[in-house]
Design a protein around this motif. Structure first.
Motif, PDB file in Angstrom:
ATOM      1  N   ARG A  61      76.577   1.335 -42.753  1.00  0.00           N
ATOM      2  CA  ARG A  61      77.980   1.460 -43.156  1.00  0.00           C
ATOM      3  C   ARG A  61      78.953   0.879 -42.139  1.00  0.00           C
ATOM      4  NH1 ARG A  61      78.516   7.545 -45.254  1.00  0.00           N
ATOM      5  NH2 ARG A  61      76.275   7.700 -45.267  1.00  0.00           N
ATOM      6  N   ASP A  62      78.555   0.857 -40.874  1.00  0.00           N
ATOM      7  CA  ASP A  62      79.465   0.360 -39.837  1.00  0.00           C
ATOM      8  C   ASP A  62      79.481  -1.163 -39.733  1.00  0.00           C
ATOM      9  OD1 ASP A  62      77.057  -0.230 -38.598  1.00  0.00           O
ATOM     10  OD2 ASP A  62      77.446   0.990 -36.823  1.00  0.00           O
ATOM     11  N   GLY A  63      78.768  -1.845 -40.632  1.00  0.00           N
ATOM     12  CA  GLY A  63      78.775  -3.301 -40.647  1.00  0.00           C
ATOM     13  C   GLY A  63      77.682  -3.945 -39.810  1.00  0.00           C
ATOM     14  N   THR A  64      76.786  -3.145 -39.266  1.00  0.00           N
ATOM     15  CA  THR A  64      75.669  -3.695 -38.507  1.00  0.00           C
ATOM     16  C   THR A  64      74.398  -3.628 -39.343  1.00  0.00           C
ATOM     17  OG1 THR A  64      75.097  -1.547 -37.530  1.00  0.00           O
ATOM     18  CG2 THR A  64      76.665  -2.945 -36.307  1.00  0.00           C
ATOM     19  N   ARG A  65      73.346  -4.240 -38.826  1.00  0.00           N
ATOM     20  CA  ARG A  65      72.003  -4.133 -39.416  1.00  0.00           C
ATOM     21  C   ARG A  65      71.091  -3.604 -38.319  1.00  0.00           C
ATOM     22  NH1 ARG A  65      71.040 -10.044 -41.632  1.00  0.00           N
ATOM     23  NH2 ARG A  65      72.190 -10.500 -39.740  1.00  0.00           N
ATOM     24  N   THR A  66      70.274  -2.598 -38.650  1.00  0.00           N
ATOM     25  CA  THR A  66      69.415  -1.987 -37.636  1.00  0.00           C
ATOM     26  C   THR A  66      68.034  -1.670 -38.174  1.00  0.00           C
ATOM     27  OG1 THR A  66      70.007   0.314 -38.127  1.00  0.00           O
ATOM     28  CG2 THR A  66      71.412  -0.857 -36.548  1.00  0.00           C
ATOM     29  N   VAL A  67      67.118  -1.501 -37.235  1.00  0.00           N
ATOM     30  CA  VAL A  67      65.809  -0.931 -37.509  1.00  0.00           C
ATOM     31  C   VAL A  67      65.423  -0.154 -36.251  1.00  0.00           C
ATOM     32  CG1 VAL A  67      64.442  -2.934 -36.724  1.00  0.00           C
ATOM     33  CG2 VAL A  67      63.468  -1.331 -38.386  1.00  0.00           C
ATOM     34  N   THR A  68      64.801   1.012 -36.444  1.00  0.00           N
ATOM     35  CA  THR A  68      64.431   1.866 -35.322  1.00  0.00           C
ATOM     36  C   THR A  68      62.922   2.041 -35.288  1.00  0.00           C
ATOM     37  OG1 THR A  68      66.536   3.049 -35.439  1.00  0.00           O
ATOM     38  CG2 THR A  68      64.730   4.157 -34.292  1.00  0.00           C
ATOM     39  N   LEU A  69      62.355   1.888 -34.097  1.00  0.00           N
ATOM     40  CA  LEU A  69      60.919   2.042 -33.875  1.00  0.00           C
ATOM     41  C   LEU A  69      60.678   3.087 -32.795  1.00  0.00           C
ATOM     42  CD1 LEU A  69      59.949  -1.735 -33.631  1.00  0.00           C
ATOM     43  CD2 LEU A  69      59.950  -0.291 -35.656  1.00  0.00           C
ATOM     44  N   ARG A  70      59.531   3.749 -32.843  1.00  0.00           N
ATOM     45  CA  ARG A  70      59.092   4.660 -31.788  1.00  0.00           C
ATOM     46  C   ARG A  70      57.978   3.958 -31.035  1.00  0.00           C
ATOM     47  NH1 ARG A  70      59.671  10.700 -33.876  1.00  0.00           N
ATOM     48  NH2 ARG A  70      61.555  10.371 -35.086  1.00  0.00           N
ATOM     49  N   LEU A  71      58.216   3.701 -29.758  1.00  0.00           N
ATOM     50  CA  LEU A  71      57.274   2.914 -28.971  1.00  0.00           C
ATOM     51  C   LEU A  71      56.764   3.693 -27.767  1.00  0.00           C
ATOM     52  CD1 LEU A  71      59.208  -0.488 -28.973  1.00  0.00           C
ATOM     53  CD2 LEU A  71      57.282   0.175 -30.434  1.00  0.00           C
ATOM     54  N   ASP A  72      55.519   3.420 -27.411  1.00  0.00           N
ATOM     55  CA  ASP A  72      54.912   3.967 -26.202  1.00  0.00           C
ATOM     56  C   ASP A  72      55.452   3.213 -24.991  1.00  0.00           C
ATOM     57  OD1 ASP A  72      53.133   5.871 -27.387  1.00  0.00           O
ATOM     58  OD2 ASP A  72      51.845   4.210 -28.008  1.00  0.00           O
ATOM     59  N   PRO A  73      55.298   3.795 -23.795  1.00  0.00           N
ATOM     60  CA  PRO A  73      55.683   3.061 -22.596  1.00  0.00           C
ATOM     61  C   PRO A  73      54.919   1.738 -22.518  1.00  0.00           C
ATOM     62  CG  PRO A  73      55.146   5.331 -22.048  1.00  0.00           C
ATOM     63  CD  PRO A  73      54.749   5.116 -23.476  1.00  0.00           C
TER      64      PRO A  73
END
Length: 91
Positions: free
Chosen positions: A47-59
């Motif tokens: 909604r804020d005009g950005t595009r995102t993707v979120t990942l959970r990563l190990d060190p």
């Protein structure tokens, strides 16, 4: 832009973010965390005009780039560095 937040245990939540429409079309983040496979982690409009993707990563040390639908590769200026294989992320 890259946003990071530590989770319980040793995982880190990493959000990859690009402005809407730059570049045009579908964009995926590809890298050593997903076998450089386009389409697995596609950025979605927010909604804020950005595009995102979120990942959970190990060190670890990861290399990544953004891949647009028209074959345009992009690095992230907010990464920990940029090497010969693209942007670098150190967790």
């Amino acid at each position: 832009m890259i946003k990071r937040s530590k989770l319980f245990g040793n995982k880190t939540r990493v959000t990859f973010c690009l402005p809407k429409g730059a570049p045009a079309g579908t964009v995926s983040v590809v890298g050593t965390f997903n076998g450089w496979e386009p389409g697995l982690h596609e950025l979605k409009d927010r909604r804020d005009g950005t595009r995102t993707v979120t990942l959970r990563l190990d060190p670890g040390h990861y290399q990544f780039r953004y891949l647009a639908s028209d074959g345009v590769w992009m690095d992230d200026e907010h990464a920990d560095g940029v090497g010969p294989h693209g942007s670098e992320l150190l967790l």
